[in-house]
Design an enzyme around this catalytic site. Sequence first.
Site, PDB file in Angstrom:
ATOM      1  N   HIS A 325       0.833  -1.208   0.000  1.00 10.98           N
ATOM      2  CA  HIS A 325       0.000   0.000   0.000  1.00 10.98           C
ATOM      3  C   HIS A 325       0.862   1.250   0.000  1.00 10.98           C
ATOM      4  O   HIS A 325       0.536   2.254  -0.641  1.00 10.98           O
ATOM      5  CB  HIS A 325      -0.925  -0.014   1.221  1.00 10.98           C
ATOM      6  N   CYS A 326       2.002   1.197   0.675  1.00  7.84           N
ATOM      7  CA  CYS A 326       2.873   2.362   0.831  1.00  7.84           C
ATOM      8  C   CYS A 326       3.486   2.827  -0.490  1.00  7.84           C
ATOM      9  O   CYS A 326       3.869   3.984  -0.618  1.00  7.84           O
ATOM     10  CB  CYS A 326       3.995   2.068   1.804  1.00  7.84           C
TER      11      CYS A 326
END
Length: 334
Positions: A325-326
């Site tokens: 996600h980052c």
Amino acid sequence: MSEKGFRMPPEWAPHARTWMAWPSSGYTLGDDPDEARRTWAAVASAIVAFEPVTMVVDPGAVEVAGRHLDPRVEVVQAPLNDAWMRDIGPTFVLDGSGGLAAVDWVFNGWGGQEWAAWEHDAQIARFVAGRAGVPVVDSPLVNEGGGLHVDGAGTVLVTRTVQLDPGRNPDWDEARVEAELERTLGARRVIWLERGLTRDYDEFGTRGHVDIVATFSAPGTVLVHRQDDRDHPDHEVSRGVADQLRAEGLTVIEVPAPRFTHDEHGPVDYSYINHSLVNGGVVLCAFGEEAADTRAAAIMAEAYPGRRIELVDARPLFARGGGIHCITQQEPAV
């Protein structure tokens, strides 16, 4: 509600594309630069099977990126310090007419971390907005995309150690942050978690991003990290988060962590919560434990019905301070 009706759609809403940034310098490359490149490329390859991917690449890294990336990945050039697009890129929102806009938070290297540089990364949100052809919504809030999650119906998850971090927003209180999230994201309810996972407070951490702890899978439903090892400090942290969100009236689905709990630096923060939703799929962190990875994939398949689950080994990402996600940022379809 924002004066222009801005609203951040949930991540499960249709996407136009996913944006990423290519690792080209600094600690993100680490002691094994090719490992970093292979991992970012593997995530891009998994996503591009579902939706378009645009990769921002530093001009000095275009040749090496081309050797690793799937040819379906679009490459655009801009100077970069790092490669965490969730945090340096814009947060896309819809306006009151259904058009797209891009919130440009202030980025200062996760609270002015000593090791961070951000003279280029602080410009990436505006660059991405320009490439997407959408107007910019300037915000004075020091914030990152990994520091919030929304349900698309007005509820936002944040952590006190991020938005109220003295290194980010020393003069802000809860009320001012909430007013800014209402103006920019259409927030009507802000849930403040006390903190993030323990490893995230180490040297290369973000000081408590929510996107590794809890995320919405539907309005009123949250997926929450669960650490079952009682000797791990996140055992109590994750229990506290789950209890708080239940007390807020949300349905909590706990997602157990892998069995691997410590490395040479201390307790790890391996979390399946840090996944990327894409059109028709979920790109999910894998940690090399077949039983745990399979269990997490089954939970995601039930939480996001009809989506195909694709696992990508995220251990090289977590070793560098983040997860899938980052390094991704969705652009909603309009």
